[in-house]
Scaffold this active site. Structure first.
Site, PDB file in Angstrom:
ATOM      1  CE1 TYR A 178      -4.100   1.473  -0.453  1.00 20.73           C
ATOM      2  CE2 TYR A 178      -3.603   2.675   1.474  1.00 20.73           C
ATOM      3  CZ  TYR A 178      -4.445   2.473   0.514  1.00 20.73           C
ATOM      4  OH  TYR A 178      -5.444   3.366   0.344  1.00 20.73           O
ATOM      5  CE  LYS A 185      -7.268   5.998   0.370  1.00 25.87           C
ATOM      6  NZ  LYS A 185      -8.184   6.996  -0.280  1.00 25.87           N
TER       7      LYS A 185
HETATM    8  P1  NAD Z   1     -12.043   3.901  -8.962  1.00 30.52           P
HETATM    9  O1  NAD Z   1     -10.714   4.237 -10.108  1.00 30.52           O
HETATM   10  O2  NAD Z   1     -13.258   3.666  -9.737  1.00 30.52           O
HETATM   11  O3  NAD Z   1     -12.297   5.536  -8.514  1.00 30.52           O
HETATM   12  C1  NAD Z   1     -11.131   6.529  -8.312  1.00 30.52           C
HETATM   13  C2  NAD Z   1     -11.746   7.808  -8.569  1.00 30.52           C
HETATM   14  O4  NAD Z   1     -10.533   8.696  -8.504  1.00 30.52           O
HETATM   15  C3  NAD Z   1     -11.753   7.873 -10.292  1.00 30.52           C
HETATM   16  O5  NAD Z   1     -13.396   8.366 -10.306  1.00 30.52           O
HETATM   17  C4  NAD Z   1     -10.907   9.036 -10.747  1.00 30.52           C
HETATM   18  O6  NAD Z   1     -11.561   9.537 -11.786  1.00 30.52           O
HETATM   19  C5  NAD Z   1     -10.707   9.830  -9.478  1.00 30.52           C
HETATM   20  N1  NAD Z   1      -9.637  10.880  -9.724  1.00 30.52           N
HETATM   21  C6  NAD Z   1      -8.236  10.397  -9.418  1.00 30.52           C
HETATM   22  N2  NAD Z   1      -7.526  11.590 -10.063  1.00 30.52           N
HETATM   23  C7  NAD Z   1      -8.478  12.657  -9.906  1.00 30.52           C
HETATM   24  C8  NAD Z   1      -8.399  13.961 -10.244  1.00 30.52           C
HETATM   25  N3  NAD Z   1      -7.258  14.697 -10.217  1.00 30.52           N
HETATM   26  N4  NAD Z   1      -9.599  14.602  -9.906  1.00 30.52           N
HETATM   27  C9  NAD Z   1     -10.873  13.958  -9.681  1.00 30.52           C
HETATM   28  N5  NAD Z   1     -10.993  12.975  -9.647  1.00 30.52           N
HETATM   29  C10 NAD Z   1      -9.868  11.822  -9.870  1.00 30.52           C
HETATM   30  O7  NAD Z   1     -11.407   3.217  -7.720  1.00 30.52           O
HETATM   31  P2  NAD Z   1     -11.900   3.289  -6.480  1.00 30.52           P
HETATM   32  O8  NAD Z   1     -11.502   2.073  -5.821  1.00 30.52           O
HETATM   33  O9  NAD Z   1     -13.754   3.170  -6.401  1.00 30.52           O
HETATM   34  O10 NAD Z   1     -11.706   4.316  -5.495  1.00 30.52           O
HETATM   35  C11 NAD Z   1     -12.512   5.225  -4.703  1.00 30.52           C
HETATM   36  C12 NAD Z   1     -11.729   5.708  -3.514  1.00 30.52           C
HETATM   37  O11 NAD Z   1     -11.838   4.642  -2.643  1.00 30.52           O
HETATM   38  C13 NAD Z   1     -10.361   5.971  -3.540  1.00 30.52           C
HETATM   39  O12 NAD Z   1     -10.318   6.996  -2.503  1.00 30.52           O
HETATM   40  C14 NAD Z   1      -9.583   4.798  -2.927  1.00 30.52           C
HETATM   41  O13 NAD Z   1      -8.626   5.006  -2.354  1.00 30.52           O
HETATM   42  C15 NAD Z   1     -10.658   4.394  -1.714  1.00 30.52           C
HETATM   43  N6  NAD Z   1     -10.488   2.914  -1.410  1.00 30.52           N
HETATM   44  C16 NAD Z   1     -10.394   1.922  -2.760  1.00 30.52           C
HETATM   45  C17 NAD Z   1     -10.415   0.619  -2.205  1.00 30.52           C
HETATM   46  C18 NAD Z   1     -10.384  -0.468  -3.097  1.00 30.52           C
HETATM   47  O14 NAD Z   1     -10.100  -1.684  -2.553  1.00 30.52           O
HETATM   48  N7  NAD Z   1     -10.819  -0.378  -4.316  1.00 30.52           N
HETATM   49  C19 NAD Z   1     -10.417   0.497  -0.532  1.00 30.52           C
HETATM   50  C20 NAD Z   1     -10.526   1.172   0.263  1.00 30.52           C
HETATM   51  C21 NAD Z   1     -10.581   2.487  -0.138  1.00 30.52           C
END
Ligand code: NAD
Length: 277
Positions: A178, A185
């Protein structure tokens, strides 16, 4: 005790809502930032918000992301005026989104920040080796943009409101691969606590949500993510992987008045992994 002395306020109010078929988020207005496609965690949340009555504004990153996000906006009945571009690195774009909300609705009830980014080389190396520029960029997109979102939302949340951001267990404990996103985070969760303290007197709640691993586009940037998922499925008390729908329903609960006095805390949606992991 006679029936008259029993306090049944909550029962009466919920019965009334059931009789009138009032959905928990009926009349509430919310914005969802972070839908890239129909695998995104934000998409699970948007469906849940809309499914229990909210009206939504939704953003997309840029023209390239439109083919994936436009059909989703349509499925949520979002009017074209509230389906807006938002790259938080582009000066003025986030502010313009909130200006549009002010014009269309004049107020806002909840806002979801579900975005993260770190440059690949920095994300794949040790925290010890990460570059100053990479760290700053990851912090700006994944954390400070949440502060900016809160700042623009605050004046619109005239009846109170709720702000959400997506975090991960790597904020709290070292999770292999990570890397840089761990400190980012951690900063995001601490930010949410400070925002909760500052905005609480205005009735604005702030909660990070911490989902277990889900195969999304952002997740594909994390090294050996498959192993992380296998480990979570084997270790979590639920013995099940979390879905975007699970995260969506839990987040929608936090947006309702059922969660009226829940603020500042990180809500885990991870099948209990964090208590054993
Ligand atoms: P995802 O790729 O679907 O979403 C990530 C989003 O971030 C995308 O919509 C992308 O366009 C946006 N993004 C990136 N750079 C950007 C910018 N400059 N301006 C505006 N938007 C921007 O993936 P996800 O897993 O749904 O991620 C969403 C959140 O959830 C993130 O914060 C991620 O760290 C968190 N998260 C994900 C997981 C997992 O396992 N997938 C677990 C815990 C937390």
């Amino acid at each position: 005790m006679t029936a008259k002395t029993i306090n049944t306020n909550l029962l009466d109010s919920l019965r009334r809502q059931r009789e009138e078929r009032v959905q928990p988020l009926a009349g509430k207005k919310g914005i969802v930032i972070g839908i890239a496609n129909d695998q995104s965690i934000a998409w699970g949340c948007a469906q849940a918000f809309r499914g229990i009555g909210a009206d939504l504004c939704m953003t997309y990153l840029n023209e390239k992301s439109k083919p994936y996000t436009e059909p989703l906006a349509k499925a949520l009945d979002i009017p074209p005026s509230l389906y807006l571009p938002c790259d938080v690195r582009e000066p003025g774009q986030l502010r313009a989104v909130f200006a549009e909300i002010e014009k269309e609705w004049g107020r806002l009830d909840f806002a979801l920040h579900s975005i993260a980014f770190a440059p690949r080389d920095d994300l794949h190396g040790r925290v010890t080796d990460c570059s100053q520029e990479g760290f700053a960029m990851a912090m700006d997109i994944s954390c400070h943009s949440f502060i900016r979102m809160a700042k623009y939302a605050e004046p619109l949340m005239t009846n109170g409101g709720a702000l959400f951001t997506m975090s991960y267990f790597g904020a709290e404990k070292v999770v292999e691969n990570y890397n840089l996103m761990g400190p980012v985070k951690a900063a995001l969760e601490a930010t949410a606590r400070y925002l909760a303290a500052e905005l609480g007197p205005k009735g604005i709640r702030v909660n990070p949500i911490s989902p277990g691993p889900i195969q999304t586009r952002a997740a594909s940037g994390i090294g050996r993510f498959d192993e992380l998922m296998e480990h979570a499925a084997a270790r979590a008390p639920s013995r099940a992987l979390v879905t975007i729908e699970d995260v969506g329903m839990a987040t929608a609960f936090l947006a309702t008045d059922f969660a009226k006095l829940i603020t500042g805390d990180t809500m885990y949606v991870d099948g209990g992994y964090h208590v054993v992991g």
